[in-house]
Design a protein around this motif. Structure first.
Motif, PDB file in Angstrom:
ATOM      1  N   TYR A   1      19.667  28.483  91.153  1.00  0.00           N
ATOM      2  CA  TYR A   1      18.896  29.208  90.194  1.00  0.00           C
ATOM      3  C   TYR A   1      18.143  30.249  91.187  1.00  0.00           C
ATOM      4  O   TYR A   1      17.984  30.046  91.960  1.00  0.00           O
ATOM      5  N   ASP A   2      17.581  31.492  90.556  1.00  0.00           N
ATOM      6  CA  ASP A   2      17.191  32.979  91.679  1.00  0.00           C
ATOM      7  C   ASP A   2      16.050  32.912  90.729  1.00  0.00           C
ATOM      8  O   ASP A   2      16.664  33.259  89.432  1.00  0.00           O
ATOM      9  N   VAL A   3      15.015  32.469  90.080  1.00  0.00           N
ATOM     10  CA  VAL A   3      13.610  32.275  89.504  1.00  0.00           C
ATOM     11  C   VAL A   3      12.294  33.101  89.802  1.00  0.00           C
ATOM     12  O   VAL A   3      11.597  32.677  89.445  1.00  0.00           O
ATOM     13  N   ALA A   4      12.678  33.127  91.110  1.00  0.00           N
ATOM     14  CA  ALA A   4      11.054  34.349  91.497  1.00  0.00           C
ATOM     15  C   ALA A   4      11.156  35.164  91.105  1.00  0.00           C
ATOM     16  O   ALA A   4      12.061  36.052  90.612  1.00  0.00           O
ATOM     17  N   GLY A   5       9.749  35.981  90.713  1.00  0.00           N
ATOM     18  CA  GLY A   5       9.742  36.992  90.007  1.00  0.00           C
ATOM     19  C   GLY A   5       8.215  36.861  89.546  1.00  0.00           C
ATOM     20  O   GLY A   5       8.088  35.803  88.509  1.00  0.00           O
ATOM     21  N   ALA A   6       8.096  37.546  88.138  1.00  0.00           N
ATOM     22  CA  ALA A   6       6.795  37.300  87.085  1.00  0.00           C
ATOM     23  C   ALA A   6       7.375  37.270  86.122  1.00  0.00           C
ATOM     24  O   ALA A   6       8.670  37.293  85.914  1.00  0.00           O
TER      25      ALA A   6
ATOM     26  N   THR B   1      19.849  31.109  82.956  1.00  0.00           N
ATOM     27  CA  THR B   1      21.394  31.358  83.542  1.00  0.00           C
ATOM     28  C   THR B   1      21.954  31.258  85.049  1.00  0.00           C
ATOM     29  O   THR B   1      20.718  31.418  85.828  1.00  0.00           O
ATOM     30  N   PRO B   2      22.845  30.554  85.431  1.00  0.00           N
ATOM     31  CA  PRO B   2      22.454  30.006  86.738  1.00  0.00           C
ATOM     32  C   PRO B   2      22.813  31.573  87.579  1.00  0.00           C
ATOM     33  O   PRO B   2      23.822  31.979  87.253  1.00  0.00           O
ATOM     34  N   LEU B   3      22.604  31.647  88.538  1.00  0.00           N
ATOM     35  CA  LEU B   3      22.877  32.874  89.042  1.00  0.00           C
ATOM     36  C   LEU B   3      24.358  32.558  89.897  1.00  0.00           C
ATOM     37  O   LEU B   3      24.982  33.752  89.839  1.00  0.00           O
ATOM     38  N   PHE B   4      24.281  31.833  90.834  1.00  0.00           N
ATOM     39  CA  PHE B   4      25.880  31.219  90.839  1.00  0.00           C
ATOM     40  C   PHE B   4      25.737  29.905  91.852  1.00  0.00           C
ATOM     41  O   PHE B   4      24.705  29.140  91.412  1.00  0.00           O
TER      42      PHE B   4
ATOM     43  N   PHE C   1      19.935  20.276  91.094  1.00  0.00           N
ATOM     44  CA  PHE C   1      19.771  21.785  91.393  1.00  0.00           C
ATOM     45  C   PHE C   1      19.043  22.237  92.248  1.00  0.00           C
ATOM     46  O   PHE C   1      18.918  21.930  92.697  1.00  0.00           O
ATOM     47  N   ALA C   2      19.253  23.971  92.612  1.00  0.00           N
ATOM     48  CA  ALA C   2      18.811  24.528  93.590  1.00  0.00           C
ATOM     49  C   ALA C   2      18.530  25.697  92.912  1.00  0.00           C
ATOM     50  O   ALA C   2      18.906  25.756  92.751  1.00  0.00           O
ATOM     51  N   ILE C   3      17.740  25.679  93.972  1.00  0.00           N
ATOM     52  CA  ILE C   3      16.920  27.339  94.324  1.00  0.00           C
ATOM     53  C   ILE C   3      17.203  28.503  95.293  1.00  0.00           C
ATOM     54  O   ILE C   3      16.829  27.721  96.458  1.00  0.00           O
ATOM     55  N   LEU C   4      17.589  29.336  94.936  1.00  0.00           N
ATOM     56  CA  LEU C   4      17.711  30.589  95.863  1.00  0.00           C
ATOM     57  C   LEU C   4      16.581  30.714  96.677  1.00  0.00           C
ATOM     58  O   LEU C   4      14.924  31.196  95.776  1.00  0.00           O
ATOM     59  N   VAL C   5      15.757  30.496  97.918  1.00  0.00           N
ATOM     60  CA  VAL C   5      14.169  30.752  97.963  1.00  0.00           C
ATOM     61  C   VAL C   5      14.553  32.037  98.887  1.00  0.00           C
ATOM     62  O   VAL C   5      15.246  32.466  99.849  1.00  0.00           O
TER      63      VAL C   5
END
Length: 232
Positions: free
Chosen positions: A107-112, A122-125, A139-143
């Motif tokens: 998941y890419d959950v960075a941002g406002a 929704t999963p990014l990839f 789960f995993a997070i994109l840094v």
């Protein structure tokens, strides 16, 4: 999503992030269009409004946008063999390879935005890792950033375990309302009844520590970081 779709999506995320930054700094749509090399400034407005994505543009255009923004296009191409390691002390680095690799959503959950549960996103990839690693993470997070370097490189992926027992001075993912997701080492100041969120980057002027009351912090901690993968 195949590796080339993934490359295009990652390039687009980097482009959009730079465009958003330039807009917040006061640049006009025309100025941004001139920097990127887009003829129609209205296209930039559509990007910012979420009505259109550069990921759908020809691949050569994406590479040109990256170059004009001072980004190295090679950073967005998949490596031959990703590497992974646990975040515990002296953990060895392993190559992600073999026939028994399993899939995990990133998941890419960075941002406002408001603090939300990861299950609402929704999963990014997806990434693939050995079962021994995937059993540890939900789960995993994109840094996206440099605050945890050199321990966690920019644009690496971290595995996160939800509802893990709290251990002082371990790594945690936390959702800061209206700021985004952060990965920090979390210590405890028992005298002040506060959690201390610490960056690994020694540049404290750019990446200062911050504090939150324990009761408040417990509401935003998403889970404990258990491994880190890069070169995927």
């Amino acid at each position: 999503m195949d590796k080339w779709e993934y490359t295009a999506q990652m390039a687009w995320q980097a482009i959009l992030s730079r465009v958003q930054t330039m807009k917040s700094e006061g640049k006009t749509l025309q100025q941004i269009a001139d920097i990127i090399g887009v003829k129609n400034r209205s296209l930039i407005g559509e990007w910012l409004n979420g009505n259109r994505e550069a990921a759908n543009a020809p691949f050569s255009n994406l590479m040109s946008y990256l170059e004009r923004l001072g980004l190295d296009y090679q950073d967005f191409f998949p490596a031959r063999a990703p590497e992974i390691r646990r975040v515990s002390s002296h953990a060895p680095t392993e190559k992600v390879q073999g026939k028994n690799l399993q899939e995990l959503s990133v998941y890419d959950v960075a941002g406002a935005g408001p603090a939300i549960d990861i299950t609402e996103l929704t999963p990014l990839f997806s990434v693939y890792a050995p079962p021994s690693y995937l059993r540890q993470a939900d789960f995993a997070i994109l840094v996206d950033g440099h605050s945890m370097e050199p321990l966690i490189p920019h644009r690496s992926v971290v595995g996160v375990k939800k509802d893990a027992p709290f251990l002082a001075n371990e790594l945690y993912a936390a959702r800061i309302p209206y700021e985004g997701m952060v990965i920090k080492r979390v210590g405890v100041d028992r005298q002040k009844n506060e959690f201390v969120f610490k960056s690994e980057n020694p540049n404290k002027e750019s990446y200062p520590d911050f504090r939150l009351g324990i009761a408040e912090a417990e509401q935003i901690i998403v889970g404990r970081v258990v491994w880190v993968m890069w070169g995927y």
